[in-house]
Design an enzyme around this catalytic site. Structure first.
Site, PDB file in Angstrom:
ATOM      1  CG  ASN A 118       0.247  -7.056 -26.751  1.00  0.00           C
ATOM      2  OD1 ASN A 118      -0.570  -6.557 -25.994  1.00  0.00           O
ATOM      3  ND2 ASN A 118      -0.097  -7.900 -27.710  1.00  0.00           N
ATOM      4  CG  HIS A 172      -1.251  -2.498 -26.375  1.00  0.00           C
ATOM      5  ND1 HIS A 172      -1.886  -2.867 -27.530  1.00  0.00           N
ATOM      6  CD2 HIS A 172      -1.576  -3.436 -25.463  1.00  0.00           C
ATOM      7  CE1 HIS A 172      -2.567  -3.980 -27.328  1.00  0.00           C
ATOM      8  NE2 HIS A 172      -2.399  -4.343 -26.079  1.00  0.00           N
ATOM      9  CG  HIS A 226      -2.345  -6.356 -21.553  1.00  0.00           C
ATOM     10  ND1 HIS A 226      -2.464  -7.708 -21.790  1.00  0.00           N
ATOM     11  CD2 HIS A 226      -2.281  -5.780 -22.778  1.00  0.00           C
ATOM     12  CE1 HIS A 226      -2.474  -7.936 -23.093  1.00  0.00           C
ATOM     13  NE2 HIS A 226      -2.363  -6.769 -23.717  1.00  0.00           N
ATOM     14  CB  CYS A 269      -6.866  -4.131 -29.515  1.00  0.00           C
ATOM     15  SG  CYS A 269      -8.620  -4.375 -29.121  1.00  0.00           S
ATOM     16  NE  ARG A 277      -5.830 -13.493 -25.812  1.00  0.00           N
ATOM     17  CZ  ARG A 277      -6.104 -12.215 -25.622  1.00  0.00           C
ATOM     18  NH1 ARG A 277      -6.734 -11.519 -26.566  1.00  0.00           N
ATOM     19  NH2 ARG A 277      -5.719 -11.583 -24.516  1.00  0.00           N
ATOM     20  CG  ASP A 278      -3.431  -9.378 -27.073  1.00  0.00           C
ATOM     21  OD1 ASP A 278      -4.274  -9.077 -27.925  1.00  0.00           O
ATOM     22  OD2 ASP A 278      -2.931  -8.548 -26.307  1.00  0.00           O
TER      23      ASP A 278
END
Length: 309
Positions: free
Chosen positions: A260, A220, A218, A251, A29-30
């Site tokens: 990430n 990065h 979460h 993002c 997803r991300d």
């Protein structure tokens, strides 16, 4: 001869660390939402299947954000219809609003995530809401999802720094996060959306909450701090860490956000610390190398590059 063939990394158990960590895999997803081109649904399905085969128990599968904003995930319904779900594996999806929840419920989803902001500017740019108005948007989504028996996670972006506002006070993050938890969310993922956090700051933000039982992190890796920040969070008692296979993602609404934390890099560190996680690193590396071939570029994960050659 590779490091793995001679039994590396060595395991040295650290003080004050959890026995086990849950890895919340966001690559499908991300990771893929930030690709410049659309990845075929068949490739996405194989990616998810390979990740499950590697032992990952939480696979964030897709997003029900409007296709206009994230065209890379416009195939959400098609993907979920073709997904062969594994027993013992959770497949949460991201939903932005009630329309997204309608789509998720129609697809038979049982676990959703909403995404909020810790700052006024990002709330405006990402959600077209003020900081306070975002809660009015989330409240009916969470209430209805809980009534339908769904589990609800909440992401909070810009917890450690904002490209427009700069420093973000820990108390502001705690205030936003607490409102989301009080709304009925079962878990809160604290996002370092542009990768500017440092370990002391992580301790300050995480330490502002009364408990870490419902927290995840979460990170990065924009400034190479994702692993050190993760270790700081683990020492604070956090036991759920978001990461992306091969370091995919960023993002789409924050240009300074790079990839990430790579799941392989996280697993290597956890192995060295003797922390259980249930993931087969060799299978995971093979999966990320396979996906890198399909994306036409090398994986940014240092562990993938070291082990896959």
């Amino acid at each position: 001869m590779t490091a793995r063939s001679v039994g590396l990394p060595s395991t040295v158990r650290g003080e004050g660390l959890p026995e086990r960590v849950t890895i919340w895999e966001v690559g499908a997803r991300d990771g893929l939402q930030n690709e410049s081109s659309v990845v075929d649904v068949a490739v996405k399905l194989e990616f998810l299947d390979r990740l499950a085969d590697a032992g990952l128990s939480v696979l964030e599968a897709t997003s029900f954000v409007h296709p206009k904003w994230v065209p890379q995930l416009a195939d959400a319904e098609q993907l979920l219809a073709g997904l062969q779900q594994r027993e013992g594996v959770s497949y949460p999806v991201l939903v932005p609003n009630e329309r997204g929840l309608d789509r998720a419920l129609a697809a038979g989803v049982r676990h959703i995530a909403i995404f909020g902001s810790a700052t006024e500017t990002f709330a405006s740019k990402n959600l077209n809401r003020t900081l306070d108005e975002q809660f009015a948007m989330f409240d009916p989504v969470v209430a209805r999802a809980r009534k339908e028996g769904l589990d609800v996670r909440a992401y909070v972006s810009m917890c450690f720094g904002d490209p427009w506002e700069g420093h973000v006070e820990p108390a502001q993050v705690v205030s936003v996060g607490t409102r989301l938890l009080d709304m009925g969310c079962s878990q809160l993922s604290l996002g370092d959306t542009i990768g500017v956090a440092t370990p002391g700051q992580v301790e300050a933000v995480v330490g502002g909450f009364p408990t870490t039982d419902n927290l995840a992190v979460h990170f990065h890796d924009t400034y190479g701090q994702a692993l050190s920040n993760t270790l700081a969070a683990l020492r604070c008692g956090v036991t759920t860490v978001d990461s992306s296979a091969g370091g995919l993602g960023g993002c789409p609404y924050a240009e300074s956000a790079t990839g990430n934390l790579a799941t392989e890099d996280l697993v290597w560190m956890l192995d060295g610390l003797g922390i259980e996680h249930g993931v087969d690193l060799d299978k995971l590396v093979g999966t990320s190398a396979w996906m890198a071939e399909r994306l036409g570029r090398p994986s940014p994960s240092r562990v993938v590059r070291a082990l896959a050659g």
